[in-house]
Design an enzyme around this catalytic site. Structure first.
Site, PDB file in Angstrom:
ATOM      1  N   ARG A 147      44.121  46.628  40.964  1.00 50.88           N
ATOM      2  CA  ARG A 147      44.007  45.395  40.181  1.00 50.88           C
ATOM      3  C   ARG A 147      45.266  45.157  39.354  1.00 50.88           C
ATOM      4  O   ARG A 147      45.508  44.063  38.872  1.00 50.88           O
ATOM      5  CB  ARG A 147      42.794  45.504  39.238  1.00 50.88           C
ATOM      6  CG  ARG A 147      41.464  45.628  39.961  1.00 50.88           C
ATOM      7  CD  ARG A 147      40.350  45.011  39.163  1.00 50.88           C
ATOM      8  NE  ARG A 147      40.016  45.763  37.971  1.00 50.88           N
ATOM      9  CZ  ARG A 147      39.027  46.645  37.907  1.00 50.88           C
ATOM     10  NH1 ARG A 147      38.296  46.882  38.983  1.00 50.88           N
ATOM     11  NH2 ARG A 147      38.758  47.272  36.801  1.00 50.88           N
ATOM     12  N   ARG A 198      55.869  45.692  39.606  1.00 53.52           N
ATOM     13  CA  ARG A 198      56.883  44.654  39.873  1.00 53.52           C
ATOM     14  C   ARG A 198      58.293  45.205  39.703  1.00 53.52           C
ATOM     15  O   ARG A 198      58.506  46.126  38.915  1.00 53.52           O
ATOM     16  CB  ARG A 198      56.704  43.481  38.911  1.00 53.52           C
ATOM     17  CG  ARG A 198      55.330  42.848  38.929  1.00 53.52           C
ATOM     18  CD  ARG A 198      55.335  41.564  38.107  1.00 53.52           C
ATOM     19  NE  ARG A 198      54.011  40.976  38.013  1.00 53.52           N
ATOM     20  CZ  ARG A 198      53.287  40.939  36.898  1.00 53.52           C
ATOM     21  NH1 ARG A 198      53.758  41.451  35.775  1.00 53.52           N
ATOM     22  NH2 ARG A 198      52.082  40.385  36.897  1.00 53.52           N
ATOM     23  N   ARG A 222      29.714  52.303  33.659  1.00 57.48           N
ATOM     24  CA  ARG A 222      30.363  52.731  32.421  1.00 57.48           C
ATOM     25  C   ARG A 222      29.995  51.746  31.331  1.00 57.48           C
ATOM     26  O   ARG A 222      29.895  50.531  31.558  1.00 57.48           O
ATOM     27  CB  ARG A 222      31.893  52.745  32.570  1.00 57.48           C
ATOM     28  CG  ARG A 222      32.403  53.676  33.636  1.00 57.48           C
ATOM     29  CD  ARG A 222      32.115  55.120  33.367  1.00 57.48           C
ATOM     30  NE  ARG A 222      32.954  55.671  32.305  1.00 57.48           N
ATOM     31  CZ  ARG A 222      32.835  56.916  31.845  1.00 57.48           C
ATOM     32  NH1 ARG A 222      31.887  57.726  32.329  1.00 57.48           N
ATOM     33  NH2 ARG A 222      33.628  57.352  30.890  1.00 57.48           N
ATOM     34  N   ARG A 262      42.085  51.744  25.167  1.00 63.82           N
ATOM     35  CA  ARG A 262      43.006  50.698  24.702  1.00 63.82           C
ATOM     36  C   ARG A 262      42.570  50.199  23.344  1.00 63.82           C
ATOM     37  O   ARG A 262      41.440  50.441  22.912  1.00 63.82           O
ATOM     38  CB  ARG A 262      43.092  49.556  25.709  1.00 63.82           C
ATOM     39  CG  ARG A 262      41.758  48.943  26.058  1.00 63.82           C
ATOM     40  CD  ARG A 262      41.897  47.910  27.178  1.00 63.82           C
ATOM     41  NE  ARG A 262      40.590  47.335  27.475  1.00 63.82           N
ATOM     42  CZ  ARG A 262      40.341  46.486  28.451  1.00 63.82           C
ATOM     43  NH1 ARG A 262      41.309  46.088  29.236  1.00 63.82           N
ATOM     44  NH2 ARG A 262      39.131  46.019  28.658  1.00 63.82           N
ATOM     45  N   GLU A 299      38.725  51.062  22.082  1.00 65.71           N
ATOM     46  CA  GLU A 299      37.714  51.024  23.125  1.00 65.71           C
ATOM     47  C   GLU A 299      37.487  52.431  23.704  1.00 65.71           C
ATOM     48  O   GLU A 299      38.425  53.040  24.196  1.00 65.71           O
ATOM     49  CB  GLU A 299      38.267  50.094  24.204  1.00 65.71           C
ATOM     50  CG  GLU A 299      37.243  49.430  25.029  1.00 65.71           C
ATOM     51  CD  GLU A 299      37.841  48.331  25.908  1.00 65.71           C
ATOM     52  OE1 GLU A 299      38.439  47.382  25.373  1.00 65.71           O
ATOM     53  OE2 GLU A 299      37.699  48.460  27.121  1.00 65.71           O
ATOM     54  N   TYR A 351      32.701  44.733  40.658  1.00 65.84           N
ATOM     55  CA  TYR A 351      33.598  44.283  39.601  1.00 65.84           C
ATOM     56  C   TYR A 351      33.894  42.805  39.795  1.00 65.84           C
ATOM     57  O   TYR A 351      34.432  42.406  40.820  1.00 65.84           O
ATOM     58  CB  TYR A 351      34.902  45.086  39.635  1.00 65.84           C
ATOM     59  CG  TYR A 351      35.851  44.646  38.549  1.00 65.84           C
ATOM     60  CD1 TYR A 351      35.710  45.119  37.250  1.00 65.84           C
ATOM     61  CD2 TYR A 351      36.858  43.735  38.815  1.00 65.84           C
ATOM     62  CE1 TYR A 351      36.564  44.698  36.244  1.00 65.84           C
ATOM     63  CE2 TYR A 351      37.709  43.307  37.818  1.00 65.84           C
ATOM     64  CZ  TYR A 351      37.560  43.790  36.539  1.00 65.84           C
ATOM     65  OH  TYR A 351      38.400  43.365  35.546  1.00 65.84           O
ATOM     66  N   ASP A 358      35.674  39.619  37.693  1.00 64.59           N
ATOM     67  CA  ASP A 358      36.384  39.103  36.534  1.00 64.59           C
ATOM     68  C   ASP A 358      35.771  37.725  36.223  1.00 64.59           C
ATOM     69  O   ASP A 358      35.048  37.174  37.044  1.00 64.59           O
ATOM     70  CB  ASP A 358      37.855  38.953  36.959  1.00 64.59           C
ATOM     71  CG  ASP A 358      38.785  39.098  35.784  1.00 64.59           C
ATOM     72  OD1 ASP A 358      38.346  38.837  34.660  1.00 64.59           O
ATOM     73  OD2 ASP A 358      39.948  39.471  36.006  1.00 64.59           O
TER      74      ASP A 358
HETATM   75  N1  UDP Z   1      44.650  51.502  34.564  1.00 68.29           N
HETATM   76  C1  UDP Z   1      45.452  52.586  34.282  1.00 68.29           C
HETATM   77  N2  UDP Z   1      46.312  52.505  33.220  1.00 68.29           N
HETATM   78  C2  UDP Z   1      46.396  51.434  32.424  1.00 68.29           C
HETATM   79  C3  UDP Z   1      45.577  50.324  32.718  1.00 68.29           C
HETATM   80  C4  UDP Z   1      44.709  50.404  33.786  1.00 68.29           C
HETATM   81  O1  UDP Z   1      45.377  53.609  34.955  1.00 68.29           O
HETATM   82  O2  UDP Z   1      47.186  51.428  31.473  1.00 68.29           O
HETATM   83  C5  UDP Z   1      43.729  51.580  35.742  1.00 68.29           C
HETATM   84  C6  UDP Z   1      42.326  52.032  35.314  1.00 68.29           C
HETATM   85  O3  UDP Z   1      41.771  52.790  36.369  1.00 68.29           O
HETATM   86  C7  UDP Z   1      41.583  50.718  35.154  1.00 68.29           C
HETATM   87  C8  UDP Z   1      42.190  49.880  36.275  1.00 68.29           C
HETATM   88  O4  UDP Z   1      43.557  50.303  36.328  1.00 68.29           O
HETATM   89  O5  UDP Z   1      40.207  50.864  35.296  1.00 68.29           O
HETATM   90  C9  UDP Z   1      42.085  48.383  36.065  1.00 68.29           C
HETATM   91  O6  UDP Z   1      42.666  48.056  34.821  1.00 68.29           O
HETATM   92  P1  UDP Z   1      42.374  46.716  34.057  1.00 68.29           P
HETATM   93  O7  UDP Z   1      43.250  46.637  32.873  1.00 68.29           O
HETATM   94  O8  UDP Z   1      42.374  45.574  35.009  1.00 68.29           O
HETATM   95  O9  UDP Z   1      40.883  46.993  33.578  1.00 68.29           O
HETATM   96  P2  UDP Z   1      39.787  46.050  32.898  1.00 68.29           P
HETATM   97  O10 UDP Z   1      40.508  45.009  32.097  1.00 68.29           O
HETATM   98  O11 UDP Z   1      38.978  45.509  33.992  1.00 68.29           O
HETATM   99  O12 UDP Z   1      39.063  47.029  32.070  1.00 68.29           O
END
Ligand code: UDP
Length: 382
Positions: A172, A176, A248, A278, A299, A347, A349
């Protein structure tokens, strides 16, 4: 047409209700919570005046013209770009991985072509067909980038090693080779200026929609309605008869302070030693407002119990086996449709929820028009 019941006043249930109501179908929307919006629910913080995304940051983004036009029917959207930072034992980095991140991490001044060549040299060639998230990242960016940004975060987020997670979870996030640090690739991105709760309330404000809050679903309700659209957890609907699916849940620690506490909207904490995944500063989510004080939320990802609010379907192999069995049961109930992230156990969005419901409402109305002949449209996939 006989009235229908929509279980769940989140984004999925609300878009569906609106679409059906506009087609002349009376809808009753119930939610066991006392508020609308589901996980998008937002609330103004009494202490600071900041509009809080109660269940974590929701940044609407889409490249779909139809979805973008649709969401703006219910509020004006203020453009915003999610520029995330990743904080870990190596420093604070631009994220998702881009040319800046690569140059920061390796102390280089690469051009895009040089960075691309360099990352190719780091790639682990042992996994031409990666079977899990770890193999996927190792084959894409190599061990150092994987360990710095993905290994710890993914382990905290999902409660298992990335080697046990499906590869699509990490896909996801883009990688880049230019300085673009927008978290998303979408063409449009922003927030409804009246807040998510008001936006959803506007969607639900229609003469053919009745909203009943604080009302949990009971199977006996089915008799009163022509159809039930169920956006709750599918295993809960079937009283866990085929087993519990794993999800989760997320717990939040809320902090308030003077001025800017973090310097950006979202910061990811990649190291396993930091217990949260985060932190987000919610003032950034309404850039058109000014507040002297800030709200910051950390979180913490946890395994969910039957009682806890469910944020993410985990979708391990064993879950998918269970889901297949629930899908068979769902097929035997043509008067119930399973919708949304929890009903479909996948999942989704916000943009997916909107698009899926716009398309699904059309298909379902078509099916009804044809006298409910044949199989009803179904979103469950297993
Ligand atoms: N992920 C990671 N490091 C990061 C951010 C995301 O390894 O700094 C991985 C992690 O497995 C996460 C997935 O990428 O569940 C998708 O991240 P995203 O930020 O899209 O998660 P969401 O916003 O859906 O919680």
């Amino acid at each position: 047409m006989k009235k229908v019941l929509i279980v769940g006043a989140g984004l999925t249930g609300s878009v569906l209700a609106r679409q059906l109501a506009e087609a002349g179908v009376p809808c009753v929307v119930i939610d066991k919570q006392t508020f609308v919006g589901g996980l998008c629910h937002s609330r103004r913080d009494e202490e600071t005046g900041v509009d809080m995304h109660v269940f974590g940051p929701h940044i609407f983004h889409t490249s779909d013209e139809r979805v973008w036009a649709y969401v703006q029917r219910f509020d004006r959207f203020c453009p915003w770009v999610n520029r995330v930072k990743a904080c870990n034992h190596r420093g604070v980095f631009s994220f998702p991985v881009n040319l800046h991140t690569i140059n920061q991490l390796f102390g280089k001044q690469f051009t895009p072509a040089e960075a691309c060549q360099f990352v190719q040299s780091l790639q682990d060639k042992r996994f031409p067909n990666p079977r899990n998230a770890e193999e996927k990242m190792l084959s894409l960016v190599g061990r150092e980038i994987y360990e710095t940004f993905f290994q710890g975060y993914t382990t905290k987020q999902w409660g298992v090693s990335p080697a046990e997670m499906p590869a699509d979870v990490v896909m996801r996030i883009p990688v880049r080779f230019n300085y673009e640090d927008n978290y998303y690739n979408s063409k449009y991105q922003g927030f409804p200026v009246s807040g998510y709760t008001q936006w959803i309330t506007n969607m639900l404000t229609h003469p053919l929609i009745t909203v009943l809050l604080g009302v949990p679903y009971e199977h006996g309700m089915k008799e009163e309605y022509g159809h039930v659209f169920y956006a709750g957890p599918i295993d809960e609907y079937f009283l866990y008869a085929e087993g519990d699916l794993s999800y989760r849940t997320v717990e939040f620690k809320v902090m308030r302070g003077l001025g800017d506490m973090q310097g950006c909207g979202c910061m990811n904490f990649s190291d396993l030693s930091v217990p949260y995944t985060r932190s987000h500063q919610h003032n950034y989510f309404s850039p058109w407002e000014h507040h002297d004080r800030s709200v910051l939320m950390q979180e913490f990802s946890r395994a969910s119990t039957r009682e806890s609010p469910k944020f993410y379907p985990v979708r391990m192999k064993s879950d998918m086996e269970i889901l297949r069995r629930y899908t068979r049961r769902a097929e035997a109930e043509p008067t119930v449709s399973f919708i949304g992230r929890l009903g479909c156990y996948r999942y989704l969005d916000m943009r997916h929820c909107v698009l899926l419901m716009l398309e699904f409402a059309e298909k379902w109305l078509e099916w009804k028009k044809k006298g409910s002949a044949g199989k009803p449209p179904m979103l469950l996939e297993a």
